[in-house]
Enzyme design. Structure first.
Site, PDB file in Angstrom:
ATOM      1  CD  GLU A 295      -3.124  -0.828   2.420  1.00 29.61           C
ATOM      2  OE1 GLU A 295      -3.057   0.004   2.999  1.00 29.61           O
ATOM      3  OE2 GLU A 295      -4.231  -1.290   2.026  1.00 29.61           O
ATOM      4  CG  HIS A 324       8.687 -29.607   0.985  1.00 27.81           C
ATOM      5  ND1 HIS A 324       9.256 -30.675   1.004  1.00 27.81           N
ATOM      6  CD2 HIS A 324       9.728 -29.039   2.325  1.00 27.81           C
ATOM      7  CE1 HIS A 324      10.479 -30.652   1.808  1.00 27.81           C
ATOM      8  NE2 HIS A 324      10.382 -29.339   2.351  1.00 27.81           N
ATOM      9  CE  LYS A 438     -11.115   1.062   3.318  1.00 25.59           C
ATOM     10  NZ  LYS A 438     -10.496   2.284   4.261  1.00 25.59           N
TER      11      LYS A 438
HETATM   12  O1  PA5 Z   1      -4.029   0.853   5.648  1.00 25.37           O
HETATM   13  C1  PA5 Z   1      -4.527   1.415   5.462  1.00 25.37           C
HETATM   14  O2  PA5 Z   1      -5.044   2.142   5.402  1.00 25.37           O
HETATM   15  C2  PA5 Z   1      -5.710   0.205   5.070  1.00 25.37           C
HETATM   16  O3  PA5 Z   1      -5.577  -0.796   5.421  1.00 25.37           O
HETATM   17  C3  PA5 Z   1      -7.459   0.316   6.155  1.00 25.37           C
HETATM   18  O4  PA5 Z   1      -6.382   0.305   7.687  1.00 25.37           O
HETATM   19  C4  PA5 Z   1      -8.210  -0.538   6.133  1.00 25.37           C
HETATM   20  O5  PA5 Z   1      -8.709  -0.005   4.779  1.00 25.37           O
HETATM   21  C5  PA5 Z   1      -9.589  -0.407   7.277  1.00 25.37           C
HETATM   22  O6  PA5 Z   1      -9.847   1.035   7.042  1.00 25.37           O
HETATM   23  P1  PA5 Z   1     -10.151   1.794   8.531  1.00 25.37           P
HETATM   24  O7  PA5 Z   1      -9.108   1.456   9.209  1.00 25.37           O
HETATM   25  O8  PA5 Z   1     -11.197   3.037   8.348  1.00 25.37           O
HETATM   26  O9  PA5 Z   1     -11.713   0.469   8.388  1.00 25.37           O
END
Ligand code: PA5
Length: 469
Positions: A295, A324, A438
């Site tokens: 990310e 393996h 999302k």
């Molecule tokens: O790293 C990130 O920003 C995402 O992985 C969020 O943690 C994930 O989408 C969950 O978001 P939220 O905590 O707003 O529910």
């Protein structure tokens, strides 16, 4: 300072070991040092300017006090802790639990110093339904810890609404109030609104800390503290590593070398980065790292607005299991990967291997040994085999897996990620591509305000029977 430590070993990425074509020459390394040194200062300056608040999480004593106080109030009457979250609101929790509590923690009360822990970071209806069947008559001894920074993530919100109804039906509004801990933004978002209305206990996701950098905030620390993990030692490890990764001398800074090595290989034909712990307890840290790396570094544009489509692909593997499964590809497939092993010296137990029966004398070489030696020999054997095929390998050496060394690891890889992002000249801290997914979910689920997006999606997702075989 704890006697246990982690260190980064990088000799086996050098050209002396894997050859000029696949390794880093002395001249390359010098250039990397020259390029990275000002970047270390840049991210130190950004930190001082308050732009990377995740780096200060290990120093927040007030948060630790608040978490320990709340955990102290809840722990005695709690047999089951249920975390609802996804991505950065779950992966750190899972990683800490796997790393620092025994394998049989949930099953064997003698091995447990807190409630059983269940983390739901998915929305498979069969999975949740099976769990709810089990927990339904234990709700009075169960705490639900719902974690969402934005408070609007569909997966977490839907799980929460299901469990909210169950608790309200069984325990009423007071039960709901007493059995839920919400971790979310201080002021904003749907979950904050629900928490305020129902007078829930809450902890805060600090401002400016993205999900994937939040494990050392209440997001990761509350469930860890509830489950008996020494969160102070975890933060001490992170603080001690913070000194090492702030060092503006490239040659002494493990995050700088780690980032520079990854940057070099990405630019030299090795766009995949395999992380391979040789320890069951470290396996979910590989998942945590995978999100952090993907990310943070997978970006279309650089900071100057150019299209760059940057992003080393993080791949997780587990030693010895994946020897393996994956090593055939890793040795004989394309030489397009950098390997990072995690190796543990002291597992706390050695597990001596039993004697070989007379009918199988060929097993005698195992009989005089133990599983610690075997797993570490297997790591060295795999590394040797990869090096023979000129595949570069890093190793993070753990003296032992403890809260302190896990804190060190988290800080090392978070700051490595910041440095790598700065080397690539991209925005490490946003995730626009995740946001679109999302929003598309909102549109497909019929949420008001997303009608136009729904119209754009349908031509792509409506199944065309002409193509169905
Ligand atoms: O790293 C990130 O920003 C995402 O992985 C969020 O943690 C994930 O989408 C969950 O978001 P939220 O905590 O707003 O529910």
């Amino acid at each position: 300072m704890s006697q246990h430590n982690i260190k980064l070993y990088y000799k086996n990425v050098m050209a002396d070991i894997v050859g000029d074509e696949n390794g880093i020459t002395t001249a390359d390394f010098k250039k990397l040092a020259e390029k990275t040194t000002p970047i270390i200062k840049q991210i130190n300056d950004e930190r001082k300017a308050g732009k990377t608040p995740y780096r200060d999480l290990p120093f927040n004593d007030d948060t630790v006090k608040e978490i320990k106080k709340l955990a102290g109030q809840l722990k005695d009457s709690c047999e089951n802790l249920v975390v609802l979250g996804i991505g950065g609101s779950a992966l750190g929790n899972i990683a800490l639990q796997t790393a620092l509590n025994p394998y049989m923690y949930n099953i064997d009360s003698a091995q447990r110093s807190g409630p059983r822990l269940f983390v739901f970071d998915n929305i498979d209806p069969a999975q949740l339904s099976s769990f709810l069947d089990w927990v339904a008559d234990k709700l009075d001894k169960t705490i639900i810890n719902v974690i969402s920074k934005s408070g609007r993530t569909a997966e977490t919100a839907s799980q929460f609404l299901i469990i909210r109804k169950l608790i309200l039906d069984k325990l009423g509004p007071d039960g709901f109030k007493n059995h839920v801990v919400a971790i979310t933004d201080k002021n904003q978002g749907t979950l904050r609104q629900i928490a305020n209305d129902a007078d829930l206990k809450t902890l805060e996701v600090p401002d400016g800390v993205g999900g994937r950098f939040s494990v050392l905030s209440p997001v990761g620390l509350f469930s860890a503290a509830m489950c008996g993990i020494d969160i102070e030692a975890l933060l001490e490890g992170a603080r001690d590593m913070d000194k090492r990764v702030s060092d503006e001398d490239f040659y002494k800074n493990p995050a700088a070398i780690n980032a520079a090595v990854n940057y070099h290989f990405y630019n030299n034909g090795k766009k995949n980065s395999v992380i391979m712990p040789y320890s069951y307890h470290l396996k979910d840290l590989a998942d945590w790292f995978r999100q952090l790396w993907a990310e943070s570094l997978g970006k279309t544009k650089d900071l100057d607005g150019n299209d760059v489509y940057i992003g080393p692909t993080p791949i997780k593997a587990l030693g010895a299991t994946d020897q393996h499964s994956q090593v055939q590809l890793y040795r004989e497939g394309p030489n397009d990967k950098l390997f990072t092993f995690l190796e543990v010296k002291d597992f706390g137990k050695t597990m001596p291997i039993g004697p070989a029966p007379e009918s199988a004398p060929e097993l005698g070489y195992l009989a005089s040994s133990d599983l610690t030696s075997l797993i570490n020999c297997e790591k060295k054997a795999t590394e040797f085999a990869l090096l023979k095929d000129k595949r570069p390998c890093l190793t993070v050496l753990f003296d032992k897996v403890t809260p302190y060394t896990i804190g060190q690891f988290i800080c090392l890889f978070e700051v490595t990620t910041s440095l790598a992002g700065a080397l690539f000249n991209i925005n490490t801290y946003d995730q626009p591509a995740v946001e679109l997914g999302k929003e598309a979910t909102f549109a497909l689920m019929g949420r008001d305000g997303f009608e136009d997006l729904a119209k754009q999606i349908h031509p792509f997702t409506n199944v065309d029977g002409d193509f169905l075989v």
